[in-house]
Design an enzyme around this catalytic site. Structure first.
Site, short mmCIF file in Angstrom:
data_model
loop_
_atom_site.label_atom_id
_atom_site.label_comp_id
_atom_site.label_asym_id
_atom_site.label_seq_id
_atom_site.Cartn_x
_atom_site.Cartn_y
_atom_site.Cartn_z
N HIS A 142 39.35 75.68 38.59
CA HIS A 142 40.77 75.35 38.47
C HIS A 142 41.47 76.47 37.71
O HIS A 142 41.15 76.73 36.55
CB HIS A 142 40.94 74.02 37.73
N SER A 169 43.34 65.56 30.22
CA SER A 169 42.58 64.70 29.33
C SER A 169 41.45 63.95 30.03
O SER A 169 41.24 62.77 29.79
CB SER A 169 43.54 63.70 28.64
N MET A 221 52.10 76.28 38.54
CA MET A 221 53.16 75.70 37.72
C MET A 221 54.26 76.75 37.59
O MET A 221 54.48 77.35 36.54
CB MET A 221 52.60 75.28 36.36
N HIS A 280 46.50 76.38 40.72
CA HIS A 280 47.53 75.38 40.41
C HIS A 280 48.79 76.12 39.98
O HIS A 280 48.84 76.69 38.90
CB HIS A 280 46.99 74.46 39.31
N ASP A 340 44.21 65.82 36.62
CA ASP A 340 44.44 66.96 35.72
C ASP A 340 45.06 66.45 34.43
O ASP A 340 46.21 66.02 34.41
CB ASP A 340 45.37 67.98 36.40
N ASP A 342 44.98 77.80 36.40
CA ASP A 342 46.38 77.49 36.10
C ASP A 342 47.21 78.77 36.06
O ASP A 342 46.91 79.69 35.31
CB ASP A 342 46.49 76.78 34.76
N MET A 366 48.79 64.52 37.72
CA MET A 366 48.85 64.92 36.32
C MET A 366 48.84 63.67 35.44
O MET A 366 49.69 62.79 35.61
CB MET A 366 50.11 65.73 36.03
N SER A 402 38.56 73.98 34.06
CA SER A 402 39.86 74.65 33.88
C SER A 402 39.62 75.98 33.19
O SER A 402 39.28 76.03 32.00
CB SER A 402 40.78 73.77 33.04
N MET A 430 51.08 79.90 35.42
CA MET A 430 52.37 79.44 34.89
C MET A 430 53.31 80.63 34.74
O MET A 430 52.87 81.74 34.45
CB MET A 430 52.17 78.75 33.54
#
Length: 230
Positions: A33, A178, A68, A66, A176, A35, A138, A9, A37
């Site tokens: 990956h 933890s 979001m 990804h 995706d 992200d 998720m 990530s 947003m």
């Protein structure tokens, strides 16, 4: 058991060492990956098409973006131009445009991924799972790194694996949230093919990225052995 693909990530990396870390990762990862947003779908702002464009100057491994965001269709063209290999959109943003959005992403030469919030059920997306290259489940609420794992999602991973087998589909199952030494065993046993690793699974292992990666690999190998001999 097949070893999972790893997707670092990039929002969790040390951006002051971006080039060093990308060059280290490039022949080791399944995906990067990324992200993205918008501050609306989730209450955070992170990476962007401009960031993808800059990483693309260094990276050869594929970038999975990804989204979001509230309006994913607005990002397809810019991300294709920036060099993204895949766009993964949230099911929660696609109602009323899912099939059009999928076609648009493919027409821009990219693969298609689907992301589901913890509350979103398999039956809500079953009609277009046959069009997916990857499904991301998720295991935390979206928007922020470092959240606790939601154990109920293990059953959801198993449901997607079973659905894939029953319908002879090919999508990868990605996790995706933890992904770390506490959860690897359970995720792999449930059916995960791709693990997104961030702060707890990779970057906080050591300040030296070589050592951090080696620790992660040892943790995953141990988890694989535990699953194999359970």
């Amino acid at each position: 058991m097949k070893k999972p693909l790893i997707a670092p990530s990039l929002m969790c990396m040390d951006l002051t060492r971006l080039e060093e870390q990308i060059r280290f990762f490039d022949d080791k990862v399944g995906y990067y990956h990324v992200d993205i947003m918008d501050g609306h779908f989730v209450r955070n702002l992170t990476l962007s098409p401009f960031f993808v464009e800059q990483v693309k100057k260094i990276a050869t491994a594929p970038m999975d973006c990804h989204l979001m965001v509230t309006n994913p269709e607005q990002y397809v063209g810019p991300l294709a131009k920036a060099g993204a290999a895949m766009i993964s959109f949230h099911a929660e943003t696609a109602n009323g445009q899912a099939f059009r959005l999928i076609d648009n992403i493919r027409q821009h030469g990219m693969q298609v991924g689907l992301v589901l919030n913890p509350e979103t059920r398999l039956d809500e997306v079953a009609l277009y799972l046959n069009r997916m290259d990857k499904v991301t489940i998720m295991t935390v609420d979206p928007g922020f790194a470092g959240q606790p794992f939601i154990p109920e999602m293990l059953e959801k991973v198993k449901q997607f694996k079973q659905f894939r087998e029953e319908h002879n589909l090919k999508f990868q199952i990605e996790i995706d949230g933890s992904c770390n030494k506490k959860t690897y065993k359970f995720l792999l046993d449930a059916g995960a093919d791709v693990l997104i690793v961030g702060t707890s699974g990779l970057f906080n292992n050591d300040s030296d990225i070589n050592k951090a990666w080696a620790i992660m690999q040892d943790d995953i190998n141990l988890a694989l052995m535990e699953v194999e001999y359970a």
